[in-house]
Structures are given as structure tokens and as C-alpha cells.
Scaffold this active site. Structure first.
Site, PDB file in Angstrom:
ATOM      1  N   HIS B 180      57.027  38.775  43.346  1.00 17.60           N
ATOM      2  CA  HIS B 180      57.497  39.131  44.937  1.00 17.60           C
ATOM      3  C   HIS B 180      56.507  40.089  45.541  1.00 17.60           C
ATOM      4  O   HIS B 180      56.471  41.171  44.671  1.00 17.60           O
ATOM      5  CB  HIS B 180      58.598  39.740  44.295  1.00 17.60           C
ATOM      6  CG  HIS B 180      59.728  38.952  43.844  1.00 17.60           C
ATOM      7  ND1 HIS B 180      60.825  38.196  44.815  1.00 17.60           N
ATOM      8  CD2 HIS B 180      59.978  38.271  42.696  1.00 17.60           C
ATOM      9  CE1 HIS B 180      61.708  37.659  44.038  1.00 17.60           C
ATOM     10  NE2 HIS B 180      61.024  37.415  42.684  1.00 17.60           N
ATOM     11  N   ASP B 306      67.408  31.126  46.231  1.00 19.51           N
ATOM     12  CA  ASP B 306      67.777  32.512  45.986  1.00 19.51           C
ATOM     13  C   ASP B 306      69.142  32.942  45.532  1.00 19.51           C
ATOM     14  O   ASP B 306      69.615  33.807  45.877  1.00 19.51           O
ATOM     15  CB  ASP B 306      67.101  33.493  46.973  1.00 19.51           C
ATOM     16  CG  ASP B 306      66.872  34.960  46.576  1.00 19.51           C
ATOM     17  OD1 ASP B 306      66.903  35.051  45.209  1.00 19.51           O
ATOM     18  OD2 ASP B 306      66.437  35.770  47.414  1.00 19.51           O
TER      19      ASP B 306
END
Lengths: 331, 428
Positions: B180, B306
């Protein structure tokens, strides 16, 4: 192609949930979206209380039998006291809850606290909280019959402070259209600044300037409807009013500004800088003042300063807002 | 294992090159054939797919089955929701209970998914012990336990040195590092895109630089180590630009985007709507356009949900204190196909970003209808206008900003391993 656009089911925009079906004030969360006429009504109502409080008959029975809870999750002296005085002068029963040290620190959730207070048949919550949006959150989850007044939520809004500042400004400058107001200091973290800017815009102030180092300005500050200035000298030139914001001590640790001395050197309001204002220009501060950081003592106590007037006006303005919000209750 | 025929559907398999009305036959859990209508295949079970799109089951790279600290969601509830959403492979992120930093934890997750029996589970192992920042997890053992890659989720690494070692060690175990791009100091306590909306609402902002600075550093480390890295959940335009340059210079980097980033912008936080609170935050229209373009051009290979199924309590707080995340697995396909009906993305690209694209990142051979591939399919009814409602969700999390959205395409049936795991209005 799809024939219909998605309908995003939104929570009601700020303005709508603040007003009842007839456009009367129900909650007071933010200046944003409120019509100018309503702000004018607040100022006019405040004026009537202001005049009355100068006379002997100090208490009015408007909110007799109503219970107002001051729900402060963050320490406050002036705001809480003036709210309490305002409520008492309207003959309401007042409950002061200092939540900074109370139940929520024991692990009770904000929501549970609210439920308990609702059960005690309170009519109005005056809320201060350290998170932006806290007042909206409470409105969304509180019982229908409770009005919520935002006494400051995070960096978001402090609408009663903005209104008392408008009231003070009005006393000096009845015609807003022709004046320039400068806000100096920590705009980024300031709920006062946000609400002031919205109130000044709604009431049609000629020009709104801000002066601050970039570290204390929100990104896209100009989108708020203000003109940013880097230097005090340029920002103050010819303005009718300057509103100094408080600089929290912790900003020095977060690398927002180097130290108090440098801040004062470049952004402090000195006597010399006051002279740059228009001839009838005034100095305002929501308090409490860090003397020698935001402003020189001689300026704070000087002839241009209306800082104590702001505090005094706070009572009448808050009386106006409390009584107007309670009026929307069906009783 | 049943012999299943899916008859009369419009078959779209970007990886296999099929784009026509065909019958699909499944036997022994594999694709046995994609052919013109024929009666030769003796099916025990038939799915009528007339008027439907038949595509490989979606491969969702970002699913949190059991978020840390949440009570309601579990592997069973969320894999069932996945099946209803047309997803046949879920790749679970490491911020889950138990944290997959040991072979035992990984096996437990896999067993739970197998017992639930809905969809395939691929697991990202925790790159660092306990998702901490200094000690590597036993990455070799995690690979042997079946992990498809490793990641520290949104948690930081102590330093670039630690990060580089994690990359190198993962590479020597032949594991892709899922990363990320997020500079934690720049993101600070932020909860919304640092722009006009955050300025007005007084919300602490997260600048795009929190993403691009981390992405630039990681790109430098990829150049340095040659290790394969997958960038998770891009949110801003510049990140797409930087990624594109990296790919053009031949770096082994891929990326995904959460589907909500392709629709919503910072505007959605108006009124402090906690359902629009996500991490990374919703950004500007310009960012959204660039993300869409990146998906179209293939710079971004995968669209994911997500998926973060949260308890109601986790959203019951003032905006900055609420937990970020959307329960998104049931809206992944409807939203992605909406990009097609709105002429933003060609249908083939949309299907590819949901199937072959993410499957290639995982390297496990799903995402196609080639003969011999796993019989994982999704049957979608086209032009069947419907309204998505939280009340009808199967996920334990009802946290979604898409309640009340109208969609044109709807999952009709989901087949995983040749087994019908979801049929609308059916018993499965």
C-alpha cells in the site's frame, strides 16, 4: 447507456437538517447553507436581548420549564459560561456536564451518553467536541425532540462564536458590503475561522482576507472564498477589522511554526501594525489571547480592541440562538 | 462432481478470446468445453443463460473476511456474500483475525473457507510478524502453507531498510509483495482528501503526496532489487502517471484500484457521511478520471472491492473517529459493469480487470474459461434494472454508500469449481 443516474442516498445536507419544514432554526450546527435572512434574524433577536440586558429586567421567561444540557467534551471556560448565562437568563434549567473528565473517559460511548441524557427528558444539547462533525453525528442519532447547538466541533465549526463576532462587527460597521475583514493565524485548525468566513460571506462582506504561513492554511484555502496574504503589512492595509486567532502551543512542536518569537515577529499584531488598519478599524480575538504571541498586550487592551465586547455580546447572541432553536419545538 | 452445462449465454472470456454466444460445459470441476450449442454433452444440471453474460468468476484481490476488532463478519458470511456477488476467488488481506503470520493461521483460514464451500480463497500472508514493523514473518513457511503473496496491509514498515529486506526475502521465496503506497507521517491523522471539501468541513487531510511519495520510494527499491511488487488501492492521478512510467521502463510492478474510487469523489463526504470514509480517501474528479483511464489502458490491471465488512458500531462515531471501509464485495460487479453501460470502459476490458488481470497477479490460473481451467463462472443478467439495497445484502457488513443505487446488470448465478454456489432466487 443507463437511463438513470445513480441516486446517492445522502444524509441531509447540513443546511436542511438545521431547519424545520417552515424554515425555522431547529439545530444550529454550522453557518454553512443558512440563508442570510436567518442570520439577520439572529442578529436582530440578539439586539433585543442586548438592549433588555442593559435594563433591570434581566430574566425573561422564554424557556421556563426547558432543560438545556451543556455537553462539553473539551475544556472551555468562556463559551460554556456564556451559554450557561444565556440559558439562565431565558429561565431554562441548565445542566453542565464536563465530559472531558466524565463518562466517556470511562469507556462509555458518546452514543450511550446521549441515550442516557435523552431518557432524562432534556430539550437541548449544547455540544463541544474535539472531532469535526461531532455535532452532526449527534443530530443524526439523537431523539427527534432534542435540539442541538454546536459550541465547537473539531476544526469544523463554531457558529455561535461567528454570530457574536458578526454582532460585534455590526455594532461598528452597519454596512457590511463596504468593509474588509482580515483573519490572521491558524486558519487550518480553526473552527472559528471557518464559521466566520461563512458568516461574513453570507452577510455579504466586501472582502475577506487571511494572513498565515502556508503551514497554517488549509490546502485550497481560496476555495473558502478568501484572499490569502503572506505578509501582515499587505493583509492589514486599509481593513476595517482584524480577527486574530489563537495559536495553540502544540503547533510549535508539530513544525507548523518555529517558535513564538518568530511567529510574533511576522504574524503578531503590534501597535505599529494596527496603524495599517483603516482609521476606524477594530481588533477582535475569540480568546483566550496569548499575549505577546498573537498580539501585543497594548493592542489587546488598547482603544481599537473590542475583545471584551465580544465576550459580552456572546450572551445576547446565544440567548437569541437558544430561544430561536427552542421555538421550533411544538409546545 | 456434477456435469454442468450453461446454455445459451453470451460468453465473454478475454483471456481465452471467446466473445460469442456459446454453451459452457463443466466436468470434474474444470471447464470441459466452450462450444456452439450441442446436445452431445450430457449434463446433470443445466443453467439457462439466455440473455445473460457468461464470464469467468471474478477474482477479487482485496477482501477482508474477518476484520481485526470486528465481531460480525466471518469467513462463512463473507465468502457467501462473495458468491452472491459473482466473485469466485477472494484474496484475503492480512489485517484479519487471526493475523496470517503463521502457517497455522493460514491453514485455519483456508479450512474455514473450504468448510463454507462457496468460493476459492487465496491468502496474503503477513509480511511482518503480527503486522508489526521490524520482524519478518516466516515467509517461507507461509508460502509452503499456501500463501499467494505477502503484505503488511496498511501497516507501516519501520524503515526503508526493513522494507527492502522484506522485498528481497519475499522475492527469494518467490512471493509477490503487495504494498500500500502510503507515507504514514504525511497521512498523519487524516481522514479525507486534502482539498476543498476537507478545508471547508475542517477534516484533517491526507495529501496525494502521502501516496506518491511512498510510491516513488518503492519504485526506487524495485529498481534496486528487481523484486516484484503489486501496488494496492491507488487513489490519485499522479500515482497512475508514475506507475505507467515504471511499467514503461520494464519494472515488474502492477496495481489495483478499489471500484468505489472509480465512482465516488471527495464530494461524497459531504454531511460527514461515514459510509464515504475510506482509506485511501476519495479524491477529486481529476483523480477519478485518471484512475478510470489507467484501468482502460491496463496500467491498472485489476479492479477490486476492498471489502471491509464492519459492525454498525464501527461507523457510529464522529467522522474522524469512525472506521474507514466499505462492505463492497456485492457491488464489485454491478459497479464495474456500470462503467460499461456508461461508456467509460469497453466490456472486454471491464471483464478482464475483474478476471484475467487479477488472476495473473496471483498467478494461480483462475480468471479464464480455457478448457481445463477451474470451472469458475459468473452468469450476469443484462439490462435487468434493479436497485441495490443494504437490506438485501448477504455480507455481515452493511456499511456502503451505494444503498439505493440503480444498476442494469445483475448476478444471476455463480459457479465455483463446477458447483453452483449461488443462484438468484435459488436455494444455493
Amino acid at each position: 447507456m443507463s437511463p438513470t443516474q445513480p441516486t446517492l442516498f445522502r444524509l441531509p445536507p447540513a443546511a436542511q437538517c438545521q431547519l424545520d419544514d417552515e424554515g425555522r432554526l431547529r439545530h444550529f450546527l454550522t453557518i454553512e447553507g443558512l440563508p442570510a435572512a436567518l442570520l439577520e434574524e439572529i442578529l436582530e433577536t440578539a439586539q433585543s436581548f442586548h438592549t433588555a440586558s442593559d435594563q433591570a429586567a434581566r430574566k425573561v421567561p422564554l424557556l421556563r420549564g426547558k432543560t438545556i444540557v451543556n455537553l462539553f467534551f473539551e475544556a472551555s471556560t468562556r463559551t460554556r459560561t456564556t451559554f450557561e448565562l444565556a440559558a439562565k437568563r431565558l429561565s431554562a434549567d441548565v445542566l453542565n456536564l464536563d465530559m472531558a473528565t466524565a463518562a466517556t473517559t470511562k469507556g462509555e460511548s458518546l452514543l450511550d451518553t446521549l441515550r442516557n441524557l435523552e431518557a432524562m427528558h432534556c430539550d437541548m444539547f449544547v455540544v463541544r467536541h474535539h472531532q469535526s462533525g461531532a455535532a452532526h453525528f449527534i443530530v443524526r442519532h439523537v431523539a427527534e425532540h432534542v435540539s442541538v447547538i454546536n459550541a465547537g466541533d473539531g476544526r469544523h465549526a463554531h457558529p455561535t462564536q461567528a454570530m457574536l463576532d458578526m454582532f460585534t462587527l455590526r455594532q461598528h460597521f452597519p454596512d457590511f458590503g463596504s468593509i474588509t475583514v482580515v483573519i490572521v493565524g491558524d486558519i487550518l485548525h480553526s473552527r472559528v475561522a471557518r464559521s466566520e468566513i461563512q458568516a461574513l460571506r453570507t452577510l455579504g462582506v466586501g472582502e475577506i482576507r487571511v494572513v498565515a504561513p502556508r503551514t497554517l492554511l488549509p490546502r485550497e484555502a481560496a476555495s473558502l472564498g478568501v484572499v490569502p496574504f503572506k505578509s501582515m503589512e499587505e493583509g492589514l492595509a486599509g481593513a476595517q477589522a482584524v480577527i486574530m486567532l489563537r495559536l495553540q502551543k502544540e503547533r510549535m512542536h508539530g513544525s507548523f511554526v518555529p517558535n513564538e518569537a518568530e511567529y510574533y515577529q511576522f504574524y503578531g499584531l503590534t501597535r505599529a501594525r494596527v496603524e495599517l488598519l483603516a482609521e476606524d478599524g477594530i481588533v477582535m480575538h475569540p480568546g483566550p489571547v496569548n499575549r505577546g504571541v498573537e498580539a501585543e498586550s497594548a493592542v489587546v487592551d488598547g482603544p481599537r480592541s473590542v475583545i471584551l465586547k465580544q465576550v459580552r455580546n456572546g450572551i445576547a447572541v446565544r440567548m437569541a440562538i437558544l430561544s430561536m432553536a427552542m421555538r421550533s419545538h411544538s409546545w | 462432481m456434477t456435469r454442468l452445462a450453461i446454455r445459451g449465454g453470451y460468453v465473454l472470456d478475454p483471456a481465452g478470446g471467446t466473445d460469442a454466444v456459446r454453451d459452457v460445459f463443466c466436468a470434474r470441476g474444470k471447464i470441459a468445453g466452450v462450444e456452439l450449442a450441442t446436445e452431445e454433452f450430457e449434463a446433470e444440471q443445466v443453467v439457462n443463460a439466455q440473455g445473460c453474460l457468461v464470464m469467468p468468476g471474478a477474482v477479487d484481490l482485496a477482501v477482508c473476511l474477518n476484520p481485526l476488532g470486528e465481531q460480525r463478519a466471518n469467513v462463512g458470511s463473507e465468502t457467501r456474500a462473495a458468491a452472491a456477488g459473482g466473485v469466485t476467488t477472494v484474496c484475503s488481506v492480512p489485517e484479519t483475525q487471526p493475523i496470517p503470520d503463521s502457517p497455522a493461521a493460514v491453514r485455519l483460514l483456508m479450512e474455514q473457507a473450504q468448510q463454507a464451500g462457496f468460493v476459492r480463497l487465496e491468502t496474503l500472508g503477513a509480511a511482518m510478524q503480527g503486522l508489526g514493523d521490524t520482524q519478518l514473518a516466516s515467509l517461507g513457511a507461509l508460502r509452503e502453507a499456501g500463501c499467494v503473496g505477502v503484505s503488511n496491509g496498511m501497516r507501516p514498515y519501520a524503515s526503508l531498510m526493513v522494507l527492502r529486506r522484506a522485498m528481497e526475502y519475499a522475492a527469494s521465496q518467490d512471493l509477490t509483495l503487495f504494498y500500500h503506497p502510503l507515507d504514514h507521517a504525511l497521512a498523519s491523522q487524516g481522514c479525507a482528501h486534502e482539498g476543498a471539501f476537507a478545508a471547508r468541513l475542517g477534516l484533517p487531510g491526507i495529501p496525494p503526496a502521502a501516496e506518491t511519495a511512498a510510491l516513488a520510494q518503492m519504485t526506487a527499491l524495485v529498481q534496486d532489487t528487481g523484486a516484484r511488487v503489486h501496488f494496492c488501492r491507488l487513489s490519485c492521478a499522479q500515482a497512475v502517471d508514475m506507475l505507467e512510467i515504471g511499467q514503461q521502463t520494464g519494472l515488474p510492478v502492477t496495481a489495483d484500484v478499489a471500484v468505489h474510487q472509480l465512482f465516488l469523489t471527495e464530494e461524497a463526504v459531504e454531511g460527514f457521511d461515514v459510509n464515504a470514509l475510506v482509506s485511501p480517501p476519495l479524491r477529486t474528479e481529476h483523480d477519478r478520471e485518471r484512475l478510470r483511464e489507467g484501468v482502460r489502458d491496463g496500467v491498472i490491471q485489476a479492479i477490486c472491492s476492498d471489502h471491509q465488512p464492519l459492525d454498525p458500531d464501527s461507523k457510529m462515531a464522529p467522522f474522524p473517529e469512525a472506521r474507514p471501509g466499505i462492505s463492497g464485495i456485492e457491488t464489485l460487479l454491478p459497479l464495474t459493469m456500470k462503467l460499461v453501460t456508461e461508456d467509460i470502459l469497453p466490456r472486454t476490458s471491464a471483464v478482464e480487470r475483474l478476471t484475467a488481470g487479477p488472476a495473473a497477479i496471483l498467478g494461480r490460473g483462475a480468471g479464464t474459461l480455457a478448457v481445463g481451467a477451474p470451472a469458475d463462472l459468473c452468469v450476469m443478467r443484462l439490462d435487468d434494472s434493479w436497485v441495490f439495497e443494504t437490506d438485501s445484502m448477504l455480507s455481515a457488513g452493511r456499511n456502503t454508500p451505494f444503498d439505493g443505487w440503480r444498476f442494469d446488470d445483475r448476478v444471476q448465478a455463480t459457479i465455483c469449481g463446477g458447483k453452483l454456489v449461488y443462484e438468484r432466487g435459488g436455494a444455493a
